[in-house]
Design an enzyme around this catalytic site. Structure first.
Site, mmCIF file in Angstrom:
data_model
loop_
_atom_site.group_PDB
_atom_site.id
_atom_site.type_symbol
_atom_site.label_atom_id
_atom_site.label_comp_id
_atom_site.label_asym_id
_atom_site.label_seq_id
_atom_site.Cartn_x
_atom_site.Cartn_y
_atom_site.Cartn_z
ATOM 1 N N HIS A 17 -28.028 48.278 -17.861
ATOM 2 C CA HIS A 17 -27.630 48.933 -19.117
ATOM 3 C C HIS A 17 -27.301 47.920 -20.209
ATOM 4 O O HIS A 17 -27.495 48.199 -21.393
ATOM 5 C CB HIS A 17 -26.480 49.914 -18.868
ATOM 6 N N HIS A 34 -40.444 62.528 -19.897
ATOM 7 C CA HIS A 34 -39.230 61.734 -19.736
ATOM 8 C C HIS A 34 -39.296 60.514 -20.655
ATOM 9 O O HIS A 34 -40.377 59.941 -20.858
ATOM 10 C CB HIS A 34 -39.095 61.294 -18.270
ATOM 11 N N CYS A 40 -29.073 53.586 -21.865
ATOM 12 C CA CYS A 40 -30.363 52.908 -21.664
ATOM 13 C C CYS A 40 -31.492 53.574 -22.455
ATOM 14 O O CYS A 40 -32.478 52.928 -22.798
ATOM 15 C CB CYS A 40 -30.723 52.782 -20.185
ATOM 16 N N TYR A 41 -31.333 54.868 -22.789
ATOM 17 C CA TYR A 41 -32.392 55.529 -23.574
ATOM 18 C C TYR A 41 -32.393 55.065 -25.030
ATOM 19 O O TYR A 41 -33.322 55.381 -25.782
ATOM 20 C CB TYR A 41 -32.280 57.056 -23.462
ATOM 21 N N ASP A 101 -27.404 58.737 -22.338
ATOM 22 C CA ASP A 101 -27.245 57.540 -21.506
ATOM 23 C C ASP A 101 -27.666 56.352 -22.382
ATOM 24 O O ASP A 101 -28.724 56.398 -23.031
ATOM 25 C CB ASP A 101 -28.165 57.695 -20.279
ATOM 26 N N ARG A 132 -34.436 63.427 -21.136
ATOM 27 C CA ARG A 132 -35.276 64.641 -21.016
ATOM 28 C C ARG A 132 -34.462 65.884 -21.372
ATOM 29 O O ARG A 132 -33.229 65.830 -21.464
ATOM 30 C CB ARG A 132 -35.882 64.758 -19.631
ATOM 31 N N ASP A 184 -23.995 53.038 -19.225
ATOM 32 C CA ASP A 184 -24.612 54.356 -19.422
ATOM 33 C C ASP A 184 -23.703 55.209 -20.317
ATOM 34 O O ASP A 184 -24.050 55.604 -21.425
ATOM 35 C CB ASP A 184 -24.834 54.927 -18.006
HETATM 36 C C1 LIG Z 1 -41.371 49.539 -16.966
HETATM 37 C C2 LIG Z 1 -40.469 50.457 -16.255
HETATM 38 C C3 LIG Z 1 -40.089 50.127 -14.874
HETATM 39 C C4 LIG Z 1 -40.031 51.552 -16.872
HETATM 40 C C5 LIG Z 1 -39.090 52.521 -16.288
HETATM 41 C C6 LIG Z 1 -39.036 53.708 -17.166
HETATM 42 C C7 LIG Z 1 -37.984 54.687 -16.722
HETATM 43 C C8 LIG Z 1 -36.561 54.427 -17.117
HETATM 44 C C9 LIG Z 1 -38.328 55.749 -16.037
HETATM 45 C C10 LIG Z 1 -37.337 56.754 -15.657
HETATM 46 C C11 LIG Z 1 -37.787 57.540 -14.478
HETATM 47 C C12 LIG Z 1 -36.940 58.781 -14.241
HETATM 48 C C13 LIG Z 1 -37.658 60.052 -14.010
HETATM 49 C C14 LIG Z 1 -35.630 58.719 -14.239
HETATM 50 C C15 LIG Z 1 -34.759 59.913 -14.051
HETATM 51 O O1 LIG Z 1 -33.572 59.479 -13.588
HETATM 52 P P1 LIG Z 1 -32.280 60.401 -13.619
HETATM 53 O O2 LIG Z 1 -32.615 61.798 -13.191
HETATM 54 O O3 LIG Z 1 -31.229 59.672 -12.857
HETATM 55 O O4 LIG Z 1 -31.877 60.321 -15.151
HETATM 56 P P2 LIG Z 1 -31.861 61.455 -16.289
HETATM 57 O O5 LIG Z 1 -30.884 62.497 -15.872
HETATM 58 O O6 LIG Z 1 -31.378 60.680 -17.495
HETATM 59 O O7 LIG Z 1 -33.273 61.956 -16.467
HETATM 60 ZN ZN LIG Z 2 -29.278 54.653 -17.810
#
Ligand SMILES: CC(C)=CCC/C(C)=C/CC/C(C)=C/COP(=O)(O)OP(=O)(O)O
Ligand SMILES: [Zn+2]
Length: 375
Positions: free
Chosen positions: A311, A202, A253-254, A251, A245, A301
């Site tokens: 965000h 991820h 934030c990535y 999104d 992923r 996002d």
């Molecule tokens: C220092 C610190 C606290 C860092 C955090 C790093 C970070 C953003 C980790 C993400 C964890 C995670 C598996 C999110 C999936 O969310 P989702 O399933 O809602 O999102 P997705 O569909 O985009 O994977």
């Molecule tokens: Zn986000």
């Protein structure tokens, strides 16, 4: 790809495409400043559902203002005053009365202190107690727990490394014994990094792992070719935005979690063929401009979601990561403007430290301050 995944992907495309087809708006600096200033009253922004994330709210507000060059002494004073009430009994930070010291809460507090960049803020940290407390969260295999009896993942290891790096404590005896080996085990068959060995790669965990590995001088042990492929695959060919992923949606934030991972990858590059850009920054910039900037100011996002502080923080950090190139000199990070063609749109955006998620100058000042203090 499952039917549901395909449908979500097509819906996102259908919603975002009209935003991308509009004439480019550029960077909405004034609207973002307005959004952030309105979120300061009262301070920190009172999101009741985020009661257990108060230090995060302070960090998101402070870093967004700092990146835009708008962090005032008045806001710093309020932050120091609030954070003083969050100091826990063991050297870490809490989210207020009745809350436990937590490594991610402490990470957000330490970054906020770093952003204040003055001795009043630095004095909130008891370096020895803080490092002793981090040591108490270390597992025998070198990984870290988020609090006593809490969960263990690469966020916790990164937070421990980043905190120690900022207070010049990476060499605290045995604190990071085994941590590098543990983090390297989080690299998956796909090439990105997971929260724990054997789980899914991820973007968030990839950033955490690469940043901590870089501080622990282990980058040469990362499998770079699958990592490069995985990072490249995060960019959506049509929308330009980044996903966290495989088979998931773009999104804003990535732009940081993955964008900073790309910068960390480039920081450790040792040959010309290795430095070919892994993502198209112009396309990412267009995704952020067109899809992540609602008229209300702040960043988001994706449409039709509203802007929020999380965000706003990570989209601004992401734009900063596109706008700068980084190199290591004597193990310290140096930033320079990249040749990103639209950089003129946000000339005041400060370069963000690719490990510490704060402007480079603030990180450097804090390290210099704490390196003169004995433990
Ligand atoms: C220092 C610190 C606290 C860092 C955090 C790093 C970070 C953003 C980790 C993400 C964890 C995670 C598996 C999110 C999936 O969310 P989702 O399933 O809602 O999102 P997705 O569909 O985009 O994977
Ligand atoms: Zn986000």
């Amino acid at each position: 790809m499952s039917f549901e995944t395909l449908r979500a992907y097509e819906q996102t495309n259908a919603v975002c495409k009209p935003f991308l087809d509009k004439p480019s708006t550029g960077f909405a600096l004034d609207a973002h400043i307005k959004f952030l200033e309105s979120s300061l009253k009262p301070f920190p922004a009172p999101y009741t559902v985020l009661d257990a994330s108060k230090t995060w709210i302070i960090y998101w507000e402070l870093v967004s203002l700092a990146l835009l060059g708008r962090l005032t002494d008045d806001v710093k004073e309020q932050a120091v005053h609030t954070l003083a009430t969050f100091r826990g009994p063991n050297g870490g930070f809490t989210n207020g009365l009745g809350h436990k010291e937590h490594i991610l809460t402490t990470y957000a507090a330490v970054l906020s202190i770093c952003l204040c960049n003055n001795s009043e803020a630095y004095d909130l940290i008891d370096k020895k107690r803080l490092l002793d407390w981090l040591m108490s969260l270390r597992n025998a295999d070198g990984s870290f727990r988020v609090h006593d009896e809490g969960e263990c993942d690469s966020r916790a290891s990164y937070a421990a490394v980043c905190i120690a790096y900022l207070v010049d404590g990476v060499n605290y005896p045995h604190l990071f014994d085994g941590t590098l080996d543990w983090l390297l085990q989080c690299q998956t068959y796909e090439g990105g990094f997971a929260g724990n060995p054997g789980t899914e790669a991820h973007g968030g965990y990839t950033f955490c792992s690469l940043a901590a590995i870089s501080v622990l001088n282990g980058s040469s042990r990362v499998r770079r070719i699958p990592l490069a492929r995985w990072l490249t695959q995060r960019q959506d060919a049509i929308l330009g935005g980044l996903s966290g992923r495989t088979n998931k949606l773009v999104d804003g934030c990535y732009s940081w979690w993955v964008g900073a991972s790309v910068n960390l990858f480039a920081l450790e590059a040792n040959s010309d063929s290795d430095t070919r850009p892994l993502i198209k920054s112009e396309k990412l910039q267009e995704y952020i401009y067109q899809c992540c900037q609602p008229a209300t100011g702040g960043l988001r996002d994706k449409p039709p979601k509203p802007a929020d502080l999380y965000h706003t923080c990570y989209c601004l950090l992401g734009l900063s990561s596109i706008a700068h190139n980084y190199r290591l000199v004597d193990n310290r990070v140096h930033a320079q403007n990249s040749s990103s063609p639209r950089y003129d749109d946000y000339p005041s955006l400060q370069p963000a430290h690719p490990v510490c998620c704060v402007p480079v100058n603030d990180a450097e000042s804090m390290i210099t301050h704490f390196s003169s203090l004995q433990c």
